[in-house]
Design a protein around this motif. Structure first.
Motif, mmCIF file in Angstrom:
data_model
loop_
_atom_site.group_PDB
_atom_site.id
_atom_site.type_symbol
_atom_site.label_atom_id
_atom_site.label_comp_id
_atom_site.label_asym_id
_atom_site.label_seq_id
_atom_site.Cartn_x
_atom_site.Cartn_y
_atom_site.Cartn_z
ATOM 1 N N UNK A 161 0.921 -1.040 0.119
ATOM 2 C CA UNK A 161 0.024 -0.072 0.196
ATOM 3 C C UNK A 161 0.862 1.365 -0.125
ATOM 4 N N UNK A 162 1.860 1.278 0.763
ATOM 5 C CA UNK A 162 2.810 2.464 0.827
ATOM 6 C C UNK A 162 3.617 2.691 -0.323
ATOM 7 N N UNK A 163 3.865 1.675 -0.986
ATOM 8 C CA UNK A 163 4.807 1.470 -2.333
ATOM 9 C C UNK A 163 3.789 2.164 -3.396
ATOM 10 N N UNK A 164 2.335 1.581 -3.531
ATOM 11 C CA UNK A 164 1.292 2.290 -4.522
ATOM 12 C C UNK A 164 1.417 3.680 -4.399
ATOM 13 N N UNK A 165 1.178 4.128 -3.012
ATOM 14 C CA UNK A 165 0.994 5.572 -2.524
ATOM 15 C C UNK A 165 2.103 6.204 -3.123
ATOM 16 N N UNK A 166 3.425 5.793 -2.840
ATOM 17 C CA UNK A 166 4.516 6.583 -3.130
ATOM 18 C C UNK A 166 4.476 6.828 -4.502
#
Length: 370
Positions: free
Chosen positions: A135-140
């Motif tokens: 999720x964090x990577x997608x958002x980044x």
């Protein structure tokens, strides 16, 4: 300008990522080449031919750049909408990350129920962590892509402004070169009094064309050309109304109407003799060409006309410009954001007459290839 294509290569889904990149690469190449062409064309031996190609290169480059900006704008809207719809989820995610980051490391290893609870909690965290990282990577990635695209839109203003200025300079240079041109052969000399009388005595294009054919009978001097439906249209545009198709008022004309962008260059598709140029009835400025014996191309709706009656024009020679004003840069960006591309707000009328009768221009022209 290569950076434009490189950045666009990073955006979009895998199935469509190449399309904006290709458009941007074409825009960069064409506008760069057009600038070099303009400098070379000023001193070229055949200025008219060189400047005609330059104007067309600018038109192609600007179209490609506008298309790339439109697709970028669509992608920015998509990303912004996705981020807005996930605002609650993003807030919770940031809250979880903040609470984990603020907790002392030793406390993260303890559980109130003892060693068994600590082990179970550790297993749960181990299971949740990969999903959390995804999720964090997608958002980044989304935030980085959005920042890149927004920076691209701002920087592309300079490229767009330079292209618009270059296109205008090329059109001005072309007009000047044509006014100085003395190398075109003439098949006959215009008789303005006879032409004026002919215009005054006719109320339809049919009768005018018939009278024109009798007034300026070029006889066997005109070549014989067989139509095959492959000619390039005189302007880079799209078919707006087909042969004999009625308009909104129910009026049909034996020709086709092409939609094109403001100030688009109009050229002759074949070597032809200019039989007439000037205002005619309600067709605006009209140029009538004779590319072959008993064949006429009637081209109406021009704002500026370059040719002179009696001249023999080579294929691809400029005959005029469409009207309208080039849109401001901000209008272009707003336009690309709202619609499928820059507005083709100008129209050109094209009629083909074989003998004494109009025929479907599709007999001569590739109407689906503007």
């Amino acid at each position: 300008m290569r950076w434009l294509a490189l950045i666009l290569l990073l955006v979009g889904s895998p199935l469509t990522a190449q399309t904006p990149a290709d458009a941007a690469a074409q825009a960069a190449d064409r506008l760069t080449a057009a600038r070099a062409q303009l400098e070379a064309a000023i001193t070229a031996r055949n200025q008219v031919s060189a400047l005609t190609e330059t104007v067309q290169s600018y038109e192609d480059g600007l179209v490609a750049l506008r298309d790339g900006l439109r697709r970028v704008a669509i992608r920015v809207d998509t990303l912004q909408t996705q981020l807005d719809s996930r605002s609650v989820e993003i807030s919770r995610l940031l809250g979880v990350l903040a609470s984990i980051g603020d907790a002392p490391a030793p406390l993260l290893l303890l559980h109130p129920t003892g060693a068994l609870g600590t082990a179970r909690a550790g297993m749960m965290v181990a299971d949740v962590t990969p999903a959390l990282q995804i999720r964090v990577e997608e958002l980044r990635l989304q935030l980085e892509e959005l920042a890149l695209l927004q920076a691209l839109q701002e920087t592309a203003l300079d490229t767009l402004a330079s292209g618009l200025e270059g296109a205008q300079a090329a059109r001005a240079a072309l007009s000047e070169a044509i006014s100085d041109r003395t190398d075109l052969p003439r098949r006959f000399t215009d008789d303005p009094i006879q032409t004026a009388l002919l215009i005054a005595s006719t109320d339809t294009l049919d009768s005018f064309a018939d009278g024109l054919a009798q007034t300026f009978d070029t006889g066997d001097a005109a070549p014989v050309v067989q139509p095959d439906g492959s000619l390039t249209l005189p302007v880079r545009g799209t078919l707006l109304r087909g042969f004999n198709a009625p308009d909104a008022a129910g009026i049909s004309r034996p020709g086709v109407i092409l939609a094109a962008r403001p100030r688009a260059l109009v050229t002759t598709p074949l070597a032809a003799t200019v039989l007439f140029r000037g205002p005619l009835l309600d067709y605006g400025n009209v140029v009538i060409l004779e590319p072959a014996q008993d064949v006429m191309f009637v081209i109406g709706g021009l704002a500026e006309v370059y040719t002179q009656v009696g001249e023999i024009l080579p294929a691809g020679a400029p005959i005029g410009l469409l009207g309208g004003d080039a849109p401001a840069i901000d209008d272009i960006l707003n336009e690309t954001d709202r619609s499928g591309g820059p507005a083709a707000s100008e129209t050109l009328y094209l009629e083909v007459r074989d003998g004494q009768s109009p025929v479907n221009p599709a007999t001569w022209f590739a109407l689906d290839r503007g």
